[in-house]
Design an enzyme around this catalytic site. Structure first.
Site, PDB file in Angstrom:
ATOM      1  CG  HIS A 141      -1.968   1.043   1.224  1.00  0.00           C
ATOM      2  ND1 HIS A 141      -3.222   0.842   1.751  1.00  0.00           N
ATOM      3  CD2 HIS A 141      -1.969   2.316   0.761  1.00  0.00           C
ATOM      4  CE1 HIS A 141      -3.945   1.948   1.617  1.00  0.00           C
ATOM      5  NE2 HIS A 141      -3.195   2.860   1.022  1.00  0.00           N
ATOM      6  CD  GLU A 149      -4.449  -3.039   0.621  1.00  0.00           C
ATOM      7  OE1 GLU A 149      -5.095  -4.054   0.945  1.00  0.00           O
ATOM      8  OE2 GLU A 149      -3.930  -2.266   1.464  1.00  0.00           O
ATOM      9  CG  HIS A 158      -7.985  -2.441   8.825  1.00  0.00           C
ATOM     10  ND1 HIS A 158      -7.184  -1.588   8.099  1.00  0.00           N
ATOM     11  CD2 HIS A 158      -7.968  -1.971  10.085  1.00  0.00           C
ATOM     12  CE1 HIS A 158      -6.727  -0.621   8.891  1.00  0.00           C
ATOM     13  NE2 HIS A 158      -7.188  -0.841  10.108  1.00  0.00           N
TER      14      HIS A 158
END
Length: 237
Positions: A43, A70, A190
């Site tokens: 990410h 991401e 997450h």
């Protein structure tokens, strides 16, 4: 079996905190795939506080499983993804100063924007996924954007599960059932961990992939530290 994609942002954070190339992000990506992980997730953020944009390019020839990038689709991110062409791009609406992702897309409010971005990625053969909160209306909105998959934002579940509230899974199950009906692939991530991952998987029909970073790296430190200490002690004899 649901696939495991390991988010290696925290390895980059460790590297960047000291300078140099220890731990070696590229070798780590090789190793986790050799150990059985079915994907690598990164990410990159504009401030490059963990994954650097150069890392995105350096990892491309190394990742032989699924490569998942991401990020918030600002123009710099879009250009990079189109150039690298990973297996999957996961769109996350995080602010530039966010410590970590903390909300899913409003797929209704941002429908037109998401349609345009997703179309560009799909025309280049890149699978798309949208980070969403566990709300039925957001799943319906995601379908209208043309995305291939959704990624359920699981922080609320993980927090409540840790408090003993197993009913926190209910909205996720409902969203998964709807996604299956709408023929949307289902990812999740997450704060998923060894503590809660089995319960989550068992209640999410059609779960294709989970992306886990912070918990997995932290658990690796705890579960591996005894072995490393013993190795040092052996060397010091």
């Amino acid at each position: 079996m649901s696939k495991l994609s390991v988010n290696i942002n925290k390895i980059a954070t460790l590297r960047n905190s000291r300078g140099g190339n220890v731990p070696n992000l590229i070798q780590f990506a090789r190793d986790i795939q050799n150990f059985g992980a079915q994907g690598v997730t990164i990410h990159p953020r504009p401030d490059e506080r963990h994954i650097r944009y150069q890392d995105v390019y350096d990892l491309k020839p190394v990742v032989h499983t699924e490569y998942n990038i991401e990020g918030n689709p600002i123009q710099q991110f879009i250009d990079m993804v189109l150039e690298v062409k990973p297996t999957q791009v996961t769109l996350v609406p995080d602010a530039e100063d966010a410590i970590t992702s903390n909300a899913g897309w409003d797929t209704i409010k941002h429908k037109d924007y998401l349609i345009d971005v997703i179309k560009a990625f799909k025309q280049n053969g890149i699978r798309t996924s949208i980070f969403v909160d566990p709300e039925v209306k957001q799943i319906e909105g995601a379908k209208a954007t043309g995305t291939d998959r959704i990624e359920l934002y699981t922080e609320a579940f993980a927090h409540q599960y840790g408090l003993g509230n197993k009913d926190a899974i209910v909205p996720y199950t409902k969203c998964a059932e709807l996604a299956n009906e709408l023929e949307l692939g289902i990812n999740a991530g997450h704060d998923l961990s060894l503590e809660n991952i089995k319960f989550f998987k068992d209640h999410i029909p059609g779960l294709l992939e989970v992306s886990i970073g912070h918990a997995l790296i932290s658990e690796s430190l705890y579960l591996g530290i005894e072995n490393v200490i013993q190795m040092y002690l052996h060397k010091l004899k």
